[in-house]
Design a protein around this motif. Sequence first.
Motif, mmCIF file in Angstrom:
data_model
loop_
_atom_site.group_PDB
_atom_site.id
_atom_site.type_symbol
_atom_site.label_atom_id
_atom_site.label_comp_id
_atom_site.label_asym_id
_atom_site.label_seq_id
_atom_site.Cartn_x
_atom_site.Cartn_y
_atom_site.Cartn_z
ATOM 1 N N THR A 128 1.135 -1.253 -0.059
ATOM 2 C CA THR A 128 -0.082 -0.273 0.280
ATOM 3 C C THR A 128 1.233 1.176 -0.035
ATOM 4 N N SER A 129 1.009 2.445 0.954
ATOM 5 C CA SER A 129 1.440 3.393 0.429
ATOM 6 C C SER A 129 0.531 4.642 1.443
ATOM 7 N N ILE A 130 1.615 5.119 1.924
ATOM 8 C CA ILE A 130 1.292 6.440 2.794
ATOM 9 C C ILE A 130 0.409 7.247 1.823
ATOM 10 N N GLN A 131 1.089 6.948 0.488
ATOM 11 C CA GLN A 131 -0.957 7.824 0.242
ATOM 12 C C GLN A 131 -2.184 7.208 -0.207
ATOM 13 N N GLY A 132 -2.289 5.774 0.550
ATOM 14 C CA GLY A 132 -3.572 5.446 0.843
ATOM 15 C C GLY A 132 -4.981 6.027 2.381
ATOM 16 N N PHE A 133 -3.555 6.511 3.227
ATOM 17 C CA PHE A 133 -3.772 7.319 3.992
ATOM 18 C C PHE A 133 -4.068 8.984 4.174
ATOM 19 N N ASP A 134 -2.540 9.447 3.638
ATOM 20 C CA ASP A 134 -2.629 10.854 3.448
ATOM 21 C C ASP A 134 -2.445 11.065 2.091
ATOM 22 N N PRO A 135 -3.528 11.614 1.249
ATOM 23 C CA PRO A 135 -2.749 11.382 -0.529
ATOM 24 C C PRO A 135 -2.943 12.483 -0.728
ATOM 25 N N SER A 136 -2.178 12.806 -1.535
ATOM 26 C CA SER A 136 -1.674 14.005 -2.966
ATOM 27 C C SER A 136 -2.647 13.601 -3.995
ATOM 28 N N PRO A 137 -2.916 14.868 -4.058
ATOM 29 C CA PRO A 137 -3.541 16.030 -5.166
ATOM 30 C C PRO A 137 -3.191 15.136 -6.828
ATOM 31 N N ARG A 138 -1.959 16.140 -6.484
ATOM 32 C CA ARG A 138 -1.296 15.429 -7.579
ATOM 33 C C ARG A 138 -0.952 13.695 -8.341
ATOM 34 N N ILE A 139 -1.950 13.051 -6.930
ATOM 35 C CA ILE A 139 -1.524 11.749 -7.981
ATOM 36 C C ILE A 139 -2.808 10.430 -6.935
ATOM 37 N N VAL A 140 -3.618 12.009 -7.673
ATOM 38 C CA VAL A 140 -4.811 11.051 -6.608
ATOM 39 C C VAL A 140 -5.441 9.880 -7.638
ATOM 40 N N ASP A 141 -5.282 9.157 -8.831
ATOM 41 C CA ASP A 141 -5.785 7.491 -9.228
ATOM 42 C C ASP A 141 -4.541 7.210 -8.200
ATOM 43 N N TYR A 142 -3.129 7.268 -7.999
ATOM 44 C CA TYR A 142 -2.540 5.965 -6.950
ATOM 45 C C TYR A 142 -2.529 6.156 -5.975
ATOM 46 N N ALA A 143 -3.446 7.001 -5.104
ATOM 47 C CA ALA A 143 -3.285 7.195 -3.778
ATOM 48 C C ALA A 143 -5.132 6.713 -3.970
ATOM 49 N N MET A 144 -6.109 6.922 -4.809
ATOM 50 C CA MET A 144 -6.854 5.147 -4.168
ATOM 51 C C MET A 144 -6.831 4.781 -4.860
ATOM 52 N N THR A 145 -5.714 3.840 -5.873
ATOM 53 C CA THR A 145 -5.180 2.327 -5.675
ATOM 54 C C THR A 145 -4.853 1.729 -4.625
ATOM 55 N N LYS A 146 -4.431 2.872 -3.345
ATOM 56 C CA LYS A 146 -3.905 2.545 -2.314
ATOM 57 C C LYS A 146 -4.453 2.647 -1.171
ATOM 58 N N ALA A 147 -5.432 3.143 -1.378
ATOM 59 C CA ALA A 147 -6.651 2.996 -0.247
ATOM 60 C C ALA A 147 -7.361 1.745 -0.426
ATOM 61 N N ALA A 148 -7.258 1.470 -2.056
ATOM 62 C CA ALA A 148 -8.681 0.310 -2.205
ATOM 63 C C ALA A 148 -7.762 -0.881 -1.328
ATOM 64 N N LEU A 149 -5.911 -0.479 -1.892
ATOM 65 C CA LEU A 149 -5.062 -2.253 -1.322
ATOM 66 C C LEU A 149 -5.398 -2.274 0.075
ATOM 67 N N VAL A 150 -5.671 -1.103 0.723
ATOM 68 C CA VAL A 150 -5.851 -1.698 1.897
ATOM 69 C C VAL A 150 -6.804 -1.873 2.644
ATOM 70 N N ALA A 151 -8.440 -2.278 1.861
ATOM 71 C CA ALA A 151 -9.343 -2.465 2.161
ATOM 72 C C ALA A 151 -9.374 -4.130 1.607
ATOM 73 N N PHE A 152 -8.609 -4.707 1.053
ATOM 74 C CA PHE A 152 -8.822 -5.367 -0.391
ATOM 75 C C PHE A 152 -7.563 -6.466 1.029
ATOM 76 N N THR A 153 -6.699 -5.759 1.586
ATOM 77 C CA THR A 153 -5.886 -6.883 2.246
ATOM 78 C C THR A 153 -6.031 -6.764 3.484
ATOM 79 N N LYS A 154 -6.846 -6.286 3.959
ATOM 80 C CA LYS A 154 -7.884 -6.994 5.654
ATOM 81 C C LYS A 154 -9.090 -7.343 5.631
ATOM 82 N N ALA A 155 -10.152 -7.378 4.092
ATOM 83 C CA ALA A 155 -10.777 -8.370 3.614
ATOM 84 C C ALA A 155 -10.164 -9.219 3.868
#
Length: 293
Positions: free
Chosen positions: A186-213
């Motif tokens: 995942t990434s710190i971007q999954g928790f503290d997203p930067s707007p300049r890489i918004v789509d990357y941050a979105m995927t990293k947040a999704a991977l947090v949910a994927f990992t836990k599920a």
Amino acid sequence: MHDRLVDPTTKHTTIPFPRQEQAPPGLTPRMVPQPDHGEYSYRGSGRLEGRRALITGGDSGIGRAVAIAFAREGADIAIAHLPDEREDAEETAYWIRDADRRVELLAGDLREEAHCEELVDRTCAALGGLDLLVLNAAHQRDRDGIDRLPTDGFDDVMRVNLYASVFLARAAVPRMDAGSSIITTTSIQGFDPSPRIVDYAMTKAALVAFTKALAEELGPRGIRVNSVAPGPIWTPLIPATGWPDTLPGFGRDTPLGRAGQPAEVAGAYVYLASEAASYTTGAILPVTGGKPL
């Protein structure tokens, strides 16, 4: 005799990174300075003896550091990489062979569902099975506002970072026995997203949910699922993102005052893959230089 204490604020250079830029996916030999993957520092102790690992993005950056560490801990390695990353992949393979472990280089495009399925088949054929799946490959690009986010670029990020993780896990789980382990990146971007890489941050947040599920689903089968969440790490992804003017300050906003090196992340993957983490699943392990998730 104890190892001497090392100040983490000065362990690696704190000199600002020079302005530089590469076309994606980015290659290690063109980076200034060269990253540290643990080639001359990581010492194994047999914690992964006889294990068989597939590492996506294992040609460079964090993936290379993990491959070197896993090999020195006794694992055989299959590396998934893009055809354009062959030079980097061969360098990683050199270090795996140097550790007297088997290595298989598997070139292709993770955006393709059939290739992800083939990766699992080829890994099992080459290594005799699959015990460790490290979902590490990622793509990011600088985005100049949501109103200018290109659909094709957005789709690339989603498919490499997110779809491929699902495709690979779906193919791998039926081949994995109790005691196996899946580790996402995942990434710190999954928790503290930067707007300049918004789509990357979105995927990293999704991977947090994927990992836990997935950890909850696979726990009864004895398959652990965890994640490492890096902060700013000096890998080819950074000069290939498209933000050369920001590189001099890269990582300087962390409590340790510098960017991390790939070698400093590898130990987290080793821990999560090893028996030392036998009661750890569904965890997100931060390696961020002190930036909170």
